[in-house]
Structure formats: C-alpha cells, structure tokens
Design a protein around this motif. Structure first.
Motif, PDB file in Angstrom:
ATOM      1  N   VAL A 163       0.840  -1.201   0.000  1.00 23.18           N
ATOM      2  CA  VAL A 163       0.000   0.000   0.000  1.00 23.18           C
ATOM      3  C   VAL A 163       0.875   1.251   0.000  1.00 23.18           C
ATOM      4  O   VAL A 163       0.642   2.197  -0.744  1.00 23.18           O
ATOM      5  N   ARG A 164       1.926   1.223   0.822  1.00 23.67           N
ATOM      6  CA  ARG A 164       2.822   2.386   0.892  1.00 23.67           C
ATOM      7  C   ARG A 164       3.414   2.691  -0.484  1.00 23.67           C
ATOM      8  O   ARG A 164       3.448   3.827  -0.936  1.00 23.67           O
ATOM      9  N   LYS A 165       3.872   1.616  -1.150  1.00 26.56           N
ATOM     10  CA  LYS A 165       4.505   1.805  -2.467  1.00 26.56           C
ATOM     11  C   LYS A 165       3.508   2.335  -3.486  1.00 26.56           C
ATOM     12  O   LYS A 165       3.785   3.262  -4.231  1.00 26.56           O
ATOM     13  N   ARG A 166       2.293   1.725  -3.486  1.00 30.09           N
ATOM     14  CA  ARG A 166       1.286   2.114  -4.465  1.00 30.09           C
ATOM     15  C   ARG A 166       0.869   3.575  -4.276  1.00 30.09           C
ATOM     16  O   ARG A 166       0.771   4.334  -5.234  1.00 30.09           O
ATOM     17  N   LEU A 167       0.633   3.935  -3.007  1.00 27.97           N
ATOM     18  CA  LEU A 167       0.199   5.304  -2.732  1.00 27.97           C
ATOM     19  C   LEU A 167       1.287   6.311  -3.084  1.00 27.97           C
ATOM     20  O   LEU A 167       1.014   7.395  -3.587  1.00 27.97           O
ATOM     21  N   ALA A 168       2.526   5.919  -2.826  1.00 21.24           N
ATOM     22  CA  ALA A 168       3.636   6.823  -3.146  1.00 21.24           C
ATOM     23  C   ALA A 168       3.730   7.013  -4.653  1.00 21.24           C
ATOM     24  O   ALA A 168       3.983   8.113  -5.144  1.00 21.24           O
ATOM     25  N   GLU A 169       3.468   5.914  -5.409  1.00 26.01           N
ATOM     26  CA  GLU A 169       3.559   5.990  -6.870  1.00 26.01           C
ATOM     27  C   GLU A 169       2.396   6.785  -7.468  1.00 26.01           C
ATOM     28  O   GLU A 169       2.586   7.687  -8.281  1.00 26.01           O
ATOM     29  N   ILE A 170       1.174   6.423  -7.008  1.00 27.98           N
ATOM     30  CA  ILE A 170      -0.021   6.973  -7.652  1.00 27.98           C
ATOM     31  C   ILE A 170      -0.336   8.382  -7.151  1.00 27.98           C
ATOM     32  O   ILE A 170      -0.440   9.329  -7.917  1.00 27.98           O
ATOM     33  N   ALA A 171      -0.492   8.499  -5.834  1.00 26.15           N
ATOM     34  CA  ALA A 171      -1.019   9.757  -5.310  1.00 26.15           C
ATOM     35  C   ALA A 171       0.050  10.664  -4.727  1.00 26.15           C
ATOM     36  O   ALA A 171      -0.238  11.789  -4.354  1.00 26.15           O
ATOM     37  N   TYR A 173       1.071  10.428  -1.990  1.00 22.83           N
ATOM     38  CA  TYR A 173       0.487  10.744  -0.692  1.00 22.83           C
ATOM     39  C   TYR A 173       1.192   9.929   0.387  1.00 22.83           C
ATOM     40  O   TYR A 173       1.191   8.704   0.339  1.00 22.83           O
ATOM     41  N   PRO A 174       1.827  10.611   1.340  1.00 23.79           N
ATOM     42  CA  PRO A 174       2.649   9.907   2.301  1.00 23.79           C
ATOM     43  C   PRO A 174       1.862   9.251   3.438  1.00 23.79           C
ATOM     44  O   PRO A 174       1.930   9.668   4.580  1.00 23.79           O
ATOM     45  N   VAL A 175       1.076   8.240   3.118  1.00 26.50           N
ATOM     46  CA  VAL A 175       0.285   7.576   4.157  1.00 26.50           C
ATOM     47  C   VAL A 175       1.094   6.465   4.802  1.00 26.50           C
ATOM     48  O   VAL A 175       1.735   5.676   4.113  1.00 26.50           O
ATOM     49  N   ASP A 176       1.079   6.406   6.119  1.00 28.59           N
ATOM     50  CA  ASP A 176       1.643   5.279   6.820  1.00 28.59           C
ATOM     51  C   ASP A 176       0.573   4.198   6.835  1.00 28.59           C
ATOM     52  O   ASP A 176      -0.541   4.465   7.283  1.00 28.59           O
ATOM     53  N   PRO A 177       0.889   2.981   6.373  1.00 28.11           N
ATOM     54  CA  PRO A 177      -0.176   1.972   6.292  1.00 28.11           C
ATOM     55  C   PRO A 177      -0.805   1.656   7.645  1.00 28.11           C
ATOM     56  O   PRO A 177      -1.966   1.274   7.718  1.00 28.11           O
ATOM     57  N   GLY A 178      -0.044   1.853   8.725  1.00 27.77           N
ATOM     58  CA  GLY A 178      -0.598   1.605  10.058  1.00 27.77           C
ATOM     59  C   GLY A 178      -1.775   2.505  10.385  1.00 27.77           C
ATOM     60  O   GLY A 178      -2.556   2.216  11.292  1.00 27.77           O
ATOM     61  N   SER A 179      -1.917   3.616   9.653  1.00 29.97           N
ATOM     62  CA  SER A 179      -3.033   4.530   9.944  1.00 29.97           C
ATOM     63  C   SER A 179      -4.305   4.130   9.200  1.00 29.97           C
ATOM     64  O   SER A 179      -5.360   4.727   9.416  1.00 29.97           O
TER      65      SER A 179
END
Lengths: 415, 218
Positions: A163-171, A173-179
C-alpha cells in the motif's frame, strides 16, 4: 493523572485545570447564548447538528488523546487488571466528553422562559442528546481500543508495504499503512453517528419525539454493549493499542516518504523573532500527523452541514466548534515528545514560546476566512457578525491556550 | 525477603520477528528458551535491539510474527496473567511524583493483591538493603536520579518475581548501591528467577550472568 486510590503521577497544576475549565466555560456560555431564545423544536435541530459534528470529532480524535498512555509503566508495576485498564482508558477522555455533555445539556435546557417552563420536554431533549452522544462515544472507544492488532499488521506486514509503495507511486500521498485502520474507523464511526441522527429524525417525523428518544436509548445500549464486550480481553487490547501508537507516534513516526520536510523559509507569515520556535514545533507536528488534510476534511464536513439547510444559529455553532477544534493541533505542542521541558527552558523564554505557538495557529485563519466568506456569499447562512465573532474567539482562545501551555512549567522551573 | 516462591516455568521465544515497519527488521525468526535460574546479560551498541527485545518480554511491544510463552501462557494474549510474575525496571521510569518510596511499594503490593501482615517488614528490609534511608518517606519528586532508580528497583523486587526484566538498572547508581543491587540479583537467581538485563557496563557481567546475548541478534 489519577491512577488509583488517589495516587497521581503528577499533580495537576493551575494551568492544567485552566486548559479544561476555560474552554469549557467559554463553550458553555456560547452555547447558552446561541440556544437561548430558540424554541424546543429549534433546539432539537441544533442538538442533531451537534451530534452530527461530535460523531465526526470522536471518529478521529480518540487515538490522539488515548495513546501512548503515560501511565502504562505504572499500570505494569501495579499489574492493573483489564477491567480497570478499560476504565482508565475512558477516564483519559473525560476532559473532552464532559465538555460535550455540558454543551448538550446547555443547548437543551437554555430556555429563555426559564428552566421550569416545559421542564419535562427540556429534560427529555437533554436525555436524547446525552444518550445518543454516550452511545456513539462508547462505540468509538470500542473501535479504537480494538485497533492495535490490525494497525500493527498493516504497519509491519507486507500488505502495508504494498500500500505504501502504491500510494507513493499513484497519489504521492505519504500515508503510513498503520493509519489505515484508523481511517476506516473514522469513516465507520462518522457514518454510524450521522446515519443514526438522520434515522432518529425520521422516526421523529413518523412517530413523534418518543420514538427518537427510544432510538437514542438503542444507540446508548449499542455502544455500551460493544464496549463491555471488550472487557474480558481489555488488558491485551490496551497493551497492544498502546504499543502500536507508541511506536507509530515515536519509533516509526512520520510518513517515511519522499515528502520534503518543512523549511523555515516557508513560514512567511511568522515574524523573524519567532520563526525558529514555530518551525521547531511545526516540523514535528507535521511529521506526527498531516494537520492540513484534517483541516480540509473539517471544512468539507462543515460545508456538508451547511448544504443540509442548517439554520444560522446551528451554522454559527458548527463554525465555532470547528474553529476551536483547530487548537487540538496546538495541544500537540504541549506534549513531552514534541516539546520536552528541558528544550523549552534551554532555548527561549515562555513568552516567546507563547508567541511562537500563537503564530502557528494563525496559519489556519486564511483558509477559514475564505471558506466562511464563500459560504456567506453562496448560502447567506452566516452574517458578518458571526464571521467576526468566530475569528475573535479563534484568535483569543489561540492566544490563551498558547499562554497556558507555555507558562505551565514556570512553577516547575522555580524548584 | 518474604516467601520463597520457586519458579519452575520456562520462557520460550518461538520464531519471533519484530519490525517497526515492513522491511525495517530489528530481528528475524529468533527462537530461544530461558530456564528458571537463567541470568542473561543483553549487550550491544545503541539501537541494536536490546530495548525492543526487553519490551517484547515485558509486553510493551508485540511481535510481528511468532509467539513468546511463559509455561503454557502466551504472554501477549494474557498480559495481566503473565505480568503477575514479572518485576520490571523500565528504560524510562514514570513513578508517581507525590508518593514516597514506602507508599509506592505498598501501592504495588496492594494493587497486586499480595499485601499481608509481613509486607511492612518486607518493604523496610528491601529499602534498608538498598540504603534508601530516611528519604524513603519523602516524595519521589524530590529524589535524585540514583534514589529514583533505587525506588524502581525496589518496586521490581518487592513482588518476588519469577522473571526480572531490567533495562539499564544500574545507570545512575554509585558504586556502593551497585554492589547492593548485584546482591539482590544474585539472590533472585538463586530463587530460580529468570533474569534478563540490558547493560552497557562491562563490570555488570561479573559473578551474576551465565549467558550473554549479543545484539544485534543474528
């Protein structure tokens, strides 16, 4: 913090008490002033909007005011059992939920004709608000006490990595998956609360006030039973949630992405003397949680309420609550993790920390101004008077809270 | 030092992996067993995982994978049951500032429901041993670093634990106090307590520890 049998980790100072009492008094006065002069039906509508807003508030605020629990090491020394740990967890939220209860009572009972006029109806209205609120709060408390295992799996497991990798690539958006479980909780709790308010209002339309009151009893029982269901495993759930958030806010804090950290030069609105103080605090705050995104969601939420044709009084109350909620981010700078006592003492005087903190809060003024003026222009639901009052309250409370946080260690240093 | 309870359970670490985020591994797939009476020194540079390991054993962090058993008990499933057996000196203390050391120990015993008629003597005895003299009746907030550490150590030992988890317990203690604490450690090991202690001081090793765990764990 009270642990057991009157034992405290740290005695409460006047500043700690003021941090709760002053905002409570201010809110109480404001809500009495707003509700005063409205008839019972209008106040019922106001309470519904309040419950709407409070559902949104408790949907995201709980982990920040619950974990990590500074008493957890002492709990281990005394080996406190699960039932008591669950109780301490609720007690930690008391400054927030007790203010909410007071506001609801004030809104229900602030009748301009006096409290004895239609007393039973006012009491039933208050009861509706309190039961519904208690239900949604306990449900939120249940979901967040139960969140440690899922959050840890997302944070440390492979699915989180993807999820971290996908979000970093697509959006980007620096989301921590733990959140992610917390985000899901926020959506679910908000939906349950808001749909509950709508369902209650519909029942009122079909069957009258009794049905809506009965629905609030159902909401309370739902939350109560859910929370009680955790008590048997509350020790495990408490330690796991506490461990996760301790790591999430500490060891593994921050989005861990390519996002550039905040630079001093970006703080154009802060005068040079206080730039370094504000920057030191903001840099850490932004790493702990993306405040700007929460504020944006908050604005969206206020606009959704305005779109429902809320009245002027209700909208004014919603804007006031939203404005005051901004100060929740300021409270982060009162934590030892972000501003340890030695750091504050070594680097500057309390007065300059106070001014630095105040300037941090000024950053939300422009978006609030734009949003309110746009709402006034489009819906005409608020007036210039409301707008000025919200800004005045926002700035005054910002200065007040900054002062209390910054001067609270004066007595400590004197020793 | 009160009733002698002989520990007869092993502490087993089974295939435990801990990472704070995917890919940021502290240790991977470790398996080990600690027997009653084992005294183990955890050694290694800063950030090598000693505190994380002790946090796992004290249920202050949860394994990413694997389990830890004390006897038949999976410790992270039943923290309350497990912590009945554990004496802790945490890396960062959070002692109540407005209690005295004597009151703290009484609170620990009463809250754990193991207070009896001998408890007062037991408290006096351990504080005498640690040479926390008349200050034992003063509020902890007025204590020096070393005195606070002594209060922490006394709170860990007062329950006659079967497992002792100690993170740098000798930091801040003078030489005499260090010797006194080592005496307590030796007595505990003789009672079959499992002792797990992280320390940077090479001298701590002498005469107490049969095993050394070098971090980072391979």
């Amino acid at each position: 913090m009270k642990i057991n049998d009157g034992i405290t980790i740290r005695k409460k100072t006047w500043a700690d008490r003021l941090l709760v009492i002053l905002p409570a008094l201010l809110l109480l006065t404001l809500f009495v002033a707003i509700a005063h002069g409205n008839d019972l039906d209008s106040r019922l509508v106001m309470i519904r909007y309040l419950l709407f807003a409070l559902s949104g508030l408790f949907a995201f605020i709980l982990p920040y005011i619950s974990f990590p629990d500074p008493g957890s090491r002492l709990y281990q020394l005394g080996n406190i059992n699960g039932k008591k740990l669950a109780r301490f967890y609720l007690v930690r939220h008391r400054p927030v939920w007790s203010i909410c209860l007071l506001i609801l009572i004030a809104t229900a009972m602030a009748d301009s004709r006096g409290i004895t006029e239609e007393f039973t109806s006012q009491l039933l209205l208050a009861l509706y608000g309190l039961l519904f609120f208690a239900g949604i709060y306990l449900y939120a408390a249940y979901r967040y006490l139960n969140i440690g295992k899922d959050s840890q799996e997302w944070q440390e497991g492979l699915r989180g990595l993807h999820v971290r990798k996908r979000l970093a690539e697509i959006a980007k958006y620096p989301v921590d998956p733990g959140s992610i479980p917390s985000l899901i909780n926020s959506v679910v709790i908000s939906l349950v609360g808001m749909l509950g308010v709508v369902a209650g209002a519909m029942l009122y339309g079909f069957f009258g006030q009794g049905a809506e009151l009965l629905f609030s009893v159902g909401m309370f029982l739902f939350g109560f039973i859910k929370f009680r269901s955790l008590e048997r495993n509350a020790d495990r759930l408490f330690y796991q949630a506490n461990a996760f958030f301790n790591e999430f806010f500490g060891v593994s804090a921050g989005p861990g992405s390519d996002r550039e950290p905040l630079k001093v030069d970006q703080l154009w609105w802060i005068p040079g003397r206080w730039k370094a103080n504000s920057w030191g605090l903001m840099l850490q705050m932004d790493r702990k949680l993306p405040a700007g995104r929460y504020i944006a969601v908050g604005h969206l939420f206020v606009w959704v309420i305005a779109y429902q044709d809320a009245g002027r009084s209700a909208m004014f109350a919603v804007w006031l609550i939203f404005a005051l909620l901004h100060h929740g981010f300021l409270m982060l700078t009162a934590t030892q993790a972000i501003a340890p006592k030695w750091w504050l003492r070594t680097l500057d005087k309390p007065i300059h920390w106070m001014i630095g903190r105040f300037w941090i809060q000024v950053r939300w003024l422009l978006p609030m101004m734009v949003s309110m003026m746009l709402m006034k222009w489009l819906f005409g639901v608020i007036t210039w008077e409301d707008l000025n009052l919200v800004f005045a309250v926002y700035l005054l409370t910002g200065a007040l809270i900054s002062a209390i946080i910054s001067f609270r260690y004066e007595r400590y240093w004197a020793h | 030092m009160g009733t002698l309870i002989m520990n007869d359970k092993n502490l087993k670490v089974e295939n435990v992996t801990k990472q704070y985020r995917a890919g940021k591994v502290v240790f991977r797939d470790i398996t080990m067993e600690f027997m009653p009476g084992d005294a183990v020194l955890l050694r290694g540079p800063n950030g090598s995982g000693k505190t994380t390991f002790l946090k796992l054993i004290s249920v202050n962090t949860f394994p990413t994978e694997g389990i830890i058993r004390y006897g038949d008990l999976i410790i992270h499933d039943k923290p309350y049951q497990y912590l009945k057996n554990v004496g802790l000196v945490h890396d960062e203390e959070a002692l109540p500032q407005h209690m005295s050391a004597v009151e703290l120990l009484e609170w620990v015993l009463r809250t754990r429901d193991i207070w009896d008629e001998k408890s007062n003597d037991k408290i006096g005895s351990i504080l005498d041993h640690l040479e926390l003299d008349e200050s034992r009746f003063d509020e902890i907030g007025t204590y020096s670093t070393g005195m606070r550490k002594k209060a922490q150590i006394a709170a860990a030992f007062i329950i006659n634990p079967s497992i002792l988890v100690l993170d740098e317990p000798l930091r801040g203690l003078d030489q005499t106090s260090t010797v006194k604490v080592k005496d307590l450690l030796i007595q505990a090991v003789k009672r079959n307590t499992i002792l797990l202690m992280a320390s940077h001081a090479e001298a701590d090793k002498n005469g107490i520890f049969q095993k050394v765990m070098n971090f980072p764990l391979k």
